[in-house]
Design an enzyme around this catalytic site. Structure first.
Site, PDB file in Angstrom:
ATOM      1  N   ASP A  49     -20.099   8.332  -4.339  1.00 26.70           N
ATOM      2  CA  ASP A  49     -19.366   8.422  -5.600  1.00 26.70           C
ATOM      3  C   ASP A  49     -19.774   9.656  -6.403  1.00 26.70           C
ATOM      4  O   ASP A  49     -19.119  10.003  -7.384  1.00 26.70           O
ATOM      5  CB  ASP A  49     -19.501   7.145  -6.435  1.00 26.70           C
TER       6      ASP A  49
ATOM      7  N   ASP B 206     -23.595   6.322  -1.443  1.00 21.96           N
ATOM      8  CA  ASP B 206     -22.357   5.552  -1.568  1.00 21.96           C
ATOM      9  C   ASP B 206     -21.169   6.443  -1.919  1.00 21.96           C
ATOM     10  O   ASP B 206     -20.088   5.947  -2.223  1.00 21.96           O
ATOM     11  CB  ASP B 206     -22.511   4.414  -2.582  1.00 21.96           C
TER      12      ASP B 206
ATOM     13  N   SER C  70     -26.891   3.427  -4.891  1.00 24.70           N
ATOM     14  CA  SER C  70     -26.533   4.815  -5.172  1.00 24.70           C
ATOM     15  C   SER C  70     -27.532   5.769  -4.527  1.00 24.70           C
ATOM     16  O   SER C  70     -27.693   5.771  -3.315  1.00 24.70           O
ATOM     17  CB  SER C  70     -26.427   5.019  -6.680  1.00 24.70           C
TER      18      SER C  70
ATOM     19  N   ASP D 223     -23.881  11.486  -2.444  1.00 22.36           N
ATOM     20  CA  ASP D 223     -24.978  10.522  -2.398  1.00 22.36           C
ATOM     21  C   ASP D 223     -24.612   9.394  -1.432  1.00 22.36           C
ATOM     22  O   ASP D 223     -23.498   9.361  -0.903  1.00 22.36           O
ATOM     23  CB  ASP D 223     -25.319  10.020  -3.800  1.00 22.36           C
TER      24      ASP D 223
END
Length: 615
Positions: free
Chosen positions: A330, A328, A174, A326
């Site tokens: 999400d 990734d 993340s 961010d």
């Protein structure tokens, strides 16, 4: 790895490590895990390096590498990368994670075959770790569907559902620093694993001895690993775009993926629907796990610092909004201009409230809302969303523990067809049925649509937020965290939770605490007596929620306390509410609340420091 040539054997090393425990140079838990790696045959490839570390008396490193078996927290397994260690992300712990997921799935389902989807972001080692995970899961007899290029976490969740997979895995950490990586495990719903599956997987991880593994390229040739093609990614984007509620596209802005994968999802969606005025912020677009052009190399869109480079350009180009996902993709962060022309960073709570209001207004106008529809948020997300939802005459489900997996679970339990919106304060948002994890793309689509519509009315996102405050009361929320690394830090977190639970503060600043809701013990206790006054049945988790009243003021404040499930931190969430009877009083109300909260925050940090000093 280069093989050192230590002079110790395993038994000698164990005795040295045992002495280090006695001398408080090594934690008991690190010794327990280190002993396994020194004696069990599956760890033989790492034992020479371990013996060298022990011979060098490098107990600080050894404690960092072994103080725990890295657990499945609120966001899967996540942590520091190293060449070895039970507490870090490395080839062995990734292989064990994949093995645990596959072995537990077969045990729980009774099936020897199945399907799995795997994706990875652009972090250091993400592709390598994803290939290891795929090779292990394929060796267990499951057909693996593998994203060949870096993708977002919601695209993995979508692929699990779209391809009818039984499990999934996402390699990401993340928004953590470049030093970290991780493994998120998914179930057939497309949501992250929930109890009891998470414990079942970690049990299999801990019991792992020889982990089966195929050669990745040979498995591809044999059809045991199949590449996911662009058709699936296109279907994902179409599913996001299907949630659109407006055709207004007049908006100038900048989007940054913070060197992550957001261009594959967020930016493509915005471009596909016609937000041509939203441009890429080029210096942060290269997929690079070192995050070189992000301040402090910390790619967390909750940090105001990450926006400064884009703001500098936005001021030159006349941008009206700045978005950042961010690594990734999400989570989504948002900056909007105020009336003075300066960019203001919106919190996840503020964005969540704006998006909830936006979709509820749109669906009310379209006549597609009923009292059975519902909005979902966690217990540490703003009460403003609950107020907005009740005003729209839909259900609000707001008693969930932290972790988007619980929002996904609630979607399925309550019925996806009645689900309107789910959100958590840490920049997580979801709508629709296509996915079971938070998605920066749907948040970007809606916030841009809302901003464009407000622009056509001569308003901004901040103007709309003020309107919500006037209608539902002023809400100010925020978060403070204290980082406590390693085994000693873990003890500090335990000490603080114990102190908050057993000897809670009576006052902080001019706030007096009146009660605490203890989600671990499932009881409400009156303060200052700290005596139980009521019990409740769920949810259960290591969270405390305090209520406080300001002296001589109608201001009410809540304080949430919990250990992070993904980082070595203890987190403190505050929620202040004050009524606004006259729009002309809003600025004065904001100032008064802020003054009270600033004093409270300082008193909180002082109490934390004093507690750690005396414990």
């Amino acid at each position: 790895m280069n093989e050192p040539s230590p002079s110790l054997d395993s038994q000698q090393a164990i005795e040295i490590a045992r002495s280090a425990v006695t001398e408080k140079q090594l934690s008991d838990s690190a010794f327990t895990n280190l002993q396994r790696w020194l004696t069990e045959p599956q760890y033989a490839p790492y034992q020479a390096a371990l013996l060298q570390l022990i011979e060098d008396r490098d107990f600080g490193t050894l404690d960092t590498y072994f103080w725990e078996v890295i657990p499945f927290g609120t966001g899967g397994r996540r942590g520091l990368m190293s060449d070895l260690g039970s507490a870090t992300i490395n080839e062995r712990t990734i292989a064990e994670s994949a093995h645990g997921l596959a072995a537990y799935y077969k045990k729980a389902s009774g099936n020897e075959t199945g399907k799995a989807a795997i994706a990875h972001d652009s972090r250091i080692n993400s592709n390598r770790f994803a290939r290891i995970a795929a090779s292990v899961i394929a060796a267990h007899g499951l057909t693996v569907y593998f994203y060949k290029t870096s993708r977002s976490t919601p695209e993995l969740s979508f692929a699990v559902r779209h391809l009818g997979c039984d499990v999934g895995a996402m390699i990401t950490a993340s928004h953590n620093p470049p030093s970290d990586n991780g493994f998120k495990a998914y179930w057939s719903t497309g949501g992250q694993v929930l109890p009891p599956h998470d414990q079942g997987i970690i049990d299999e991880v801990y019991q792992a001895t020889d982990v089966p593994m195929l050669d990745f390229d040979q498995a591809v040739e044999q059809g045991l690993i199949k590449y996911i093609d662009e058709d699936v990614a296109s279907e994902y984007r179409s599913s996001v775009i299907a949630q659109s509620h407006s055709t207004n596209r007049d908006l100038n802005g900048l989007f940054s993926p913070l060197h992550g994968v957001g261009e594959t999802s967020v930016f493509h969606v915005l471009q596909q629907v016609g937000f041509d005025g939203v441009k890429r912020f080029e210096p942060q677009c290269e997929q690079n796990g070192n995050f070189p052009n992000v301040p402090d190399q910390l790619p967390n869109p909750e940090r105001t610092e990450v926006y400064q480079p884009a703001i500098a350009l936005g001021n030159e180009t006349g941008a009206e909004i700045i978005l950042a996902s961010d690594p990734d993709a999400d989570r989504l962060g948002v900056c909007a201009r105020n009336e003075a022309g300066d960019f203001v960073h919106l919190t996840g709570n503020q964005v969540g409230a704006l998006l909830a209001d936006y979709v509820l207004q749109k669906r009310h106008t379209a006549g597609t809302l009923t009292p059975d529809h519902f909005v979902v948020e966690t217990i540490v997300t703003t009460p403003l969303i609950a107020a907005v939802s009740r005003a729209a005459n839909v259900r609000i489900i707001n008693n969930l523990l932290v972790g988007f997996k619980y929002i996904a679970e609630t979607m399925d339990e309550e019925g996806p067809c009645k689900f309107v919106f789910g959100t958590e304060e840490s920049l997580g948002y979801l709508a629709g049925e296509y996915c079971r994890d938070k998605d920066a793309a749907i948040a970007a689509l809606w916030i841009c649509e809302l901003a464009a519509e407000l622009k056509s009315e001569g308003k901004t996102l901040l103007n709309r937020l003020d309107e919500l405050y006037i209608e539902h009361g002023y809400h100010l929320e925020g978060q403070i965290s204290k980082t406590c690394k390693g085994s000693s830090g873990n003890e500090q977190i335990k000490q603080l939770m114990k102190a908050f639970r057993q000897t809670p503060p009576q006052k902080m600043g001019n706030l007096t605490f009146t009660l605490v809701r203890d989600y671990q013990n499932l009881e409400i206790r009156a303060l200052p007596e700290n005596s139980p006054s009521e019990t409740f049945s769920k949810p259960q988790g290591n969270v405390l929620m305090f209520e406080a009243q300001a002296e001589g003021s109608p201001l009410t404040v809540q304080l949430g306390v919990r250990p992070s499930g993904t980082e070595p931190k203890i987190k403190f969430y505050y929620f202040a509410q004050a009524g606004v009877t006259d729009p002309a009083q809003l600025a004065e109300t904001k100032s008064g609340v802020l003054t009270t909260i600033e004093g409270f925050k300082q008193a909180l940090m002082d109490w934390i420091d004093q507690t750690l000093e005396t414990s």
